[in-house]
Enzyme design. Structure first.
Site, PDB file in Angstrom:
ATOM      1  N   ASP A  10       0.873  -1.184   0.000  1.00  0.00           N
ATOM      2  CA  ASP A  10       0.000   0.000   0.000  1.00  0.00           C
ATOM      3  C   ASP A  10       0.905   1.228   0.000  1.00  0.00           C
ATOM      4  OD1 ASP A  10      -2.409   1.565   0.306  1.00  0.00           O
ATOM      5  OD2 ASP A  10      -1.878   1.837   2.407  1.00  0.00           O
ATOM      6  N   SER A  11       0.284   2.392  -0.222  1.00  0.00           N
ATOM      7  CA  SER A  11       1.050   3.639  -0.177  1.00  0.00           C
ATOM      8  C   SER A  11       1.572   3.924   1.235  1.00  0.00           C
ATOM      9  CB  SER A  11       0.157   4.800  -0.599  1.00  0.00           C
ATOM     10  OG  SER A  11      -0.886   4.944   0.340  1.00  0.00           O
ATOM     11  N   TYR A  42      -0.644   8.386  -2.242  1.00  0.00           N
ATOM     12  CA  TYR A  42      -0.655   8.156  -3.694  1.00  0.00           C
ATOM     13  C   TYR A  42      -1.900   8.786  -4.337  1.00  0.00           C
ATOM     14  CZ  TYR A  42       2.878   4.320  -3.663  1.00  0.00           C
ATOM     15  OH  TYR A  42       4.015   3.557  -3.564  1.00  0.00           O
ATOM     16  N   GLY A  43      -2.951   8.928  -3.553  1.00  0.00           N
ATOM     17  CA  GLY A  43      -4.283   9.177  -4.092  1.00  0.00           C
ATOM     18  C   GLY A  43      -4.493  10.466  -4.842  1.00  0.00           C
ATOM     19  N   CYS A  73      -4.385  -1.663  -1.815  1.00  0.00           N
ATOM     20  CA  CYS A  73      -4.546  -0.235  -2.081  1.00  0.00           C
ATOM     21  C   CYS A  73      -5.529  -0.076  -3.248  1.00  0.00           C
ATOM     22  CB  CYS A  73      -3.190   0.355  -2.448  1.00  0.00           C
ATOM     23  SG  CYS A  73      -3.248   2.088  -2.909  1.00  0.00           S
ATOM     24  N   ASN A  74      -6.601   0.649  -3.013  1.00  0.00           N
ATOM     25  CA  ASN A  74      -7.589   0.868  -4.076  1.00  0.00           C
ATOM     26  C   ASN A  74      -7.010   1.702  -5.209  1.00  0.00           C
ATOM     27  OD1 ASN A  74     -10.597   0.146  -2.930  1.00  0.00           O
ATOM     28  ND2 ASN A  74      -9.188   0.675  -1.310  1.00  0.00           N
ATOM     29  N   THR A  75      -6.203   2.694  -4.839  1.00  0.00           N
ATOM     30  CA  THR A  75      -5.643   3.613  -5.837  1.00  0.00           C
ATOM     31  C   THR A  75      -4.767   2.858  -6.826  1.00  0.00           C
ATOM     32  OG1 THR A  75      -5.683   5.316  -4.120  1.00  0.00           O
ATOM     33  CG2 THR A  75      -4.339   5.761  -6.053  1.00  0.00           C
ATOM     34  N   GLU A 154      -2.681   8.939   8.357  1.00  0.00           N
ATOM     35  CA  GLU A 154      -1.239   8.646   8.439  1.00  0.00           C
ATOM     36  C   GLU A 154      -0.612   9.381   9.632  1.00  0.00           C
ATOM     37  OE1 GLU A 154       1.109   6.791   6.539  1.00  0.00           O
ATOM     38  OE2 GLU A 154      -0.510   5.842   5.410  1.00  0.00           O
ATOM     39  N   CYS A 187     -11.000   3.028   0.148  1.00  0.00           N
ATOM     40  CA  CYS A 187      -9.574   3.291   0.388  1.00  0.00           C
ATOM     41  C   CYS A 187      -9.212   2.468   1.615  1.00  0.00           C
ATOM     42  CB  CYS A 187      -9.353   4.778   0.643  1.00  0.00           C
ATOM     43  SG  CYS A 187      -7.715   5.178   1.285  1.00  0.00           S
ATOM     44  N   THR A 188      -8.087   1.761   1.566  1.00  0.00           N
ATOM     45  CA  THR A 188      -7.784   0.843   2.673  1.00  0.00           C
ATOM     46  C   THR A 188      -7.398   1.572   3.968  1.00  0.00           C
ATOM     47  OG1 THR A 188      -5.565   0.602   1.762  1.00  0.00           O
ATOM     48  CG2 THR A 188      -7.154  -1.146   1.261  1.00  0.00           C
ATOM     49  N   HIS A 189      -7.227   2.877   3.888  1.00  0.00           N
ATOM     50  CA  HIS A 189      -7.022   3.638   5.129  1.00  0.00           C
ATOM     51  C   HIS A 189      -8.347   3.805   5.907  1.00  0.00           C
ATOM     52  CE1 HIS A 189      -3.178   4.766   3.339  1.00  0.00           C
ATOM     53  NE2 HIS A 189      -2.835   5.376   4.453  1.00  0.00           N
TER      54      HIS A 189
HETATM   55  N1  DGL Z   1      -4.773   3.235   0.950  1.00  0.00           N
HETATM   56  C1  DGL Z   1      -4.825   3.654  -0.392  1.00  0.00           C
HETATM   57  C2  DGL Z   1      -6.070   3.314  -1.133  1.00  0.00           C
HETATM   58  O1  DGL Z   1      -6.692   2.327  -0.812  1.00  0.00           O
HETATM   59  C3  DGL Z   1      -4.095   4.890  -0.826  1.00  0.00           C
HETATM   60  C4  DGL Z   1      -4.267   6.136  -0.080  1.00  0.00           C
HETATM   61  C5  DGL Z   1      -3.340   7.214  -0.568  1.00  0.00           C
HETATM   62  O2  DGL Z   1      -2.130   6.993  -0.529  1.00  0.00           O
HETATM   63  O3  DGL Z   1      -3.830   8.253  -0.994  1.00  0.00           O
HETATM   64  O4  DGL Z   1      -6.441   3.964  -2.073  1.00  0.00           O
END
Ligand code: DGL
Length: 272
Positions: A10-11, A42-43, A73-75, A154, A187-189
């Site tokens: 993931d990011s 990353y998003g 990570c979805n992104t 984060e 988003c996995t966050h």
């Molecule tokens: N956790 C990530 C996702 O699922 C990325 C979040 C990010 O880095 O912006 O998209």
């Protein structure tokens, strides 16, 4: 049987939310996690940058002899799953979006109003809507990007009024206007702020793709005869910037026995 670890990335620390459901379902499996904490988020980055970073991380995991890669990570899943599969045609690579889309198609219908919160890149990709509508064209889907949430998570700003206000800033109007009853945490966050969301909007049915991916991985490992048994590999968490938050978060969300945390700066290209 295959006792090699499963690689996750993931990011940052968001992808950690995929690990507990997976290890609860398959306690014999072992994992290597890579969080790109030095370059998160990353998003809001360009898809070409995200692709470069993701291929670098996949190379690192493959170099560590993983038997499967889970894009936690979805992104990344939204913008570079095909490139990753093309680079490693012999390694199963699983994106997080399809299992969630399948769950929505199975459990919702045209009487629902499904909302998806995500990063800007996932939002712009339209991948969630496309996959869900391939399976169930009638389900009403509404999406909204929430770019400020990942940096706060984060930073560990979670049980906090600032987080609640940020969630409300994005979601109050969105939920009311579209009469959303089902929310995908795209988003996995976001599972890390699930309690905030449930407290603010108790009427929502929440779908967490991090949970859906565990059963998908289990099915794929079973079908390919790749399940582990009595592996002595130690679960390992790499971060490109070994921040205090990353370590705190691992301690906060895991009860998985022994594990190792290590620093790996991909830009320095140091392979231990
Ligand atoms: N956790 C990530 C996702 O699922 C990325 C979040 C990010 O880095 O912006 O998209």
């Amino acid at each position: 049987m295959d006792n090699r670890p499963i690689g996750f990335f993931d990011s940052g620390l968001g992808g950690l939310t995929c690990i507990s459901p997976l290890l609860s379902a398959m306690p014999d499996e072992r994992i290597i996690y890579f969080g790109d904490t030095a370059r998160t988020p990353y998003g809001s980055k360009a898809p070409s940058t995200i692709k470069t970073f993701s291929l670098q991380i996949a190379d690192f995991l493959v170099h560590r002899n993983v038997k499967m890669i889970v894009i936690a990570c979805n992104t990344v899943s939204a913008v570079c799953l095909p490139e990753l599969k093309e680079r490693y045609p012999d390694i199963p690579i699983v994106g997080i979006i399809r299992p969630a889309a399948e769950k929505v198609a199975k459990t919702c219908n045209k009487g629902n109003s499904v909302g998806i919160i995500s990063t800007k890149v996932t939002y712009k990709s339209g991948v969630y809507e496309r996959l869900i509508h391939q399976l169930a064209p009638d389900i009403p889907i509404h999406t909204i990007p929430c770019p400020a949430l990942v940096p706060l998570i984060e930073e560990g700003i979670i049980e906090n009024e600032i987080m609640d206000l940020s969630i409300q800033y994005y979601m109050d109007h969105f939920l009311t206007y579209h009469k959303i009853d089902t929310l995908i945490l795209g988003c996995t966050h976001y599972p890390l702020i699930r309690e905030n969301i449930s407290k603010l909007y108790p009427f929502l049915d929440i779908i967490d793709p991090a949970r859906e991916i565990a059963s998908h991985v289990q099915k794929q490992l079973t079908e390919s005869n790749l399940l582990a048994r009595n592996s002595d590999f130690e679960n390992t968490f790499y971060a490109s910037d070994l921040s205090e938050n990353f370590v705190n978060m691992i301690n906060r969300i895991f009860e998985i026995g022994k594990f190792r945390v290590a620093f790996k700066n991909l830009d320095l290209d140091i392979y231990e």
